[in-house]
Design a protein around this motif. Sequence first.
Motif, PDB file in Angstrom:
ATOM      1  N   ARG A   1       0.495  -1.400  -0.231  1.00  0.00           N
ATOM      2  CA  ARG A   1       0.325   0.061  -0.141  1.00  0.00           C
ATOM      3  C   ARG A   1       0.918   0.979   0.039  1.00  0.00           C
ATOM      4  O   ARG A   1       0.455   1.914  -0.549  1.00  0.00           O
ATOM      5  CB  ARG A   1      -1.068  -0.152   1.412  1.00  0.00           C
ATOM      6  N   ALA A   2       2.713   1.018   0.306  1.00  0.00           N
ATOM      7  CA  ALA A   2       2.634   2.154   0.139  1.00  0.00           C
ATOM      8  C   ALA A   2       3.708   2.520  -0.830  1.00  0.00           C
ATOM      9  O   ALA A   2       4.286   1.695  -1.537  1.00  0.00           O
ATOM     10  CB  ALA A   2       3.908   2.416   1.180  1.00  0.00           C
ATOM     11  N   ARG A   3       3.628   3.656  -1.267  1.00  0.00           N
ATOM     12  CA  ARG A   3       4.180   4.349  -2.828  1.00  0.00           C
ATOM     13  C   ARG A   3       5.910   3.414  -2.436  1.00  0.00           C
ATOM     14  O   ARG A   3       6.470   4.451  -1.926  1.00  0.00           O
ATOM     15  CB  ARG A   3       4.031   5.608  -3.343  1.00  0.00           C
ATOM     16  N   PRO A   4       6.319   2.745  -3.606  1.00  0.00           N
ATOM     17  CA  PRO A   4       7.613   2.544  -2.862  1.00  0.00           C
ATOM     18  C   PRO A   4       8.567   3.643  -3.915  1.00  0.00           C
ATOM     19  O   PRO A   4       9.972   3.535  -3.822  1.00  0.00           O
ATOM     20  CB  PRO A   4       7.831   1.000  -3.975  1.00  0.00           C
ATOM     21  N   VAL A   5       8.585   3.952  -4.835  1.00  0.00           N
ATOM     22  CA  VAL A   5       8.733   5.340  -6.068  1.00  0.00           C
ATOM     23  C   VAL A   5       8.663   6.367  -5.663  1.00  0.00           C
ATOM     24  O   VAL A   5       7.385   6.450  -6.078  1.00  0.00           O
ATOM     25  CB  VAL A   5       9.147   4.477  -7.105  1.00  0.00           C
ATOM     26  N   VAL A   6       9.548   7.198  -5.676  1.00  0.00           N
ATOM     27  CA  VAL A   6       8.330   8.526  -5.596  1.00  0.00           C
ATOM     28  C   VAL A   6       9.855   9.272  -7.047  1.00  0.00           C
ATOM     29  O   VAL A   6      10.664   9.275  -6.506  1.00  0.00           O
ATOM     30  CB  VAL A   6       8.908   9.563  -4.148  1.00  0.00           C
ATOM     31  N   GLU A   7       8.651  10.128  -7.282  1.00  0.00           N
ATOM     32  CA  GLU A   7       9.280  10.771  -8.323  1.00  0.00           C
ATOM     33  C   GLU A   7       9.453  12.046  -8.133  1.00  0.00           C
ATOM     34  O   GLU A   7       7.944  13.406  -7.872  1.00  0.00           O
ATOM     35  CB  GLU A   7       9.217  10.560 -10.019  1.00  0.00           C
ATOM     36  N   VAL A   8      10.197  13.011  -8.141  1.00  0.00           N
ATOM     37  CA  VAL A   8      10.351  15.092  -8.252  1.00  0.00           C
ATOM     38  C   VAL A   8      11.184  15.606  -9.123  1.00  0.00           C
ATOM     39  O   VAL A   8      12.341  15.460  -9.466  1.00  0.00           O
ATOM     40  CB  VAL A   8      10.477  15.528  -7.353  1.00  0.00           C
ATOM     41  N   GLY A   9      10.366  16.229 -10.586  1.00  0.00           N
ATOM     42  CA  GLY A   9      11.625  16.313 -11.485  1.00  0.00           C
ATOM     43  C   GLY A   9      12.113  15.260 -12.141  1.00  0.00           C
ATOM     44  O   GLY A   9      11.271  13.998 -12.360  1.00  0.00           O
TER      45      GLY A   9
END
Length: 224
Positions: free
Chosen positions: A123-131
């Motif tokens: 349920r937790a997002r494994p990849v985070v993207e910022v730009g």
Amino acid sequence: MEPDRVLLVEDAEAIRAAVESALTGAGHRVLGLPDGDRLERCLAEFRPDLVVLDVMLPGRDGFELLKVVRRSTTAGVLLLTARDAVDDRLRGFGEGADDYVTKPFVLAELVARVEAVLRRLGRARPVVEVGDLLIDVESGVVRRAGVPVELTATELKLLTFLANRRDRVVGKAQLLTGVWGYDDYAANLVEVHISALRRKLEANGPRLLHTVRGLGYVLRDGDA
């Protein structure tokens, strides 16, 4: 992406408020209850991804409420209690708890245990993207424009905390609670790590981590 929903059932007001603040600061949507009287209704309406249950509650205790959660939802369950007897832990796991945290505890550890359960449940997002910045939370790999960024464990936790709140200003006190688990004000600790993190990120691209004077910091793609 919608934040993970955490339902917290804890009768001690001070503990409930502290845990709510820490989990909210970590980017979760939290609903706190002082007892299990409204549990069934909240399970149906709030639809939590994870339920944090104090075992020693007035009325129905945490073990009884655990059975209700397991009958009604697929939410994860973390038991929170002063009891540390092996029999209690085994009972909790036997009845379907995903983790067990004993009091007293450090807020940062509790947040980490909550997020570990959410990851195990998918349920937790494994990849985070910022730009052009990509953070693989599971592996701890960070890349900027495809180039690996070497971070310490604390810097990675700080960056992930900010990335999960991209475009939102995060104050120093919130960072201290969410990243280090401190309740006391220690501005210099935050400033030192922010400075080191900023230098590493800017080695491979324009500024992403901005200072908002008098308020805190914000991670965003674009100029301040």
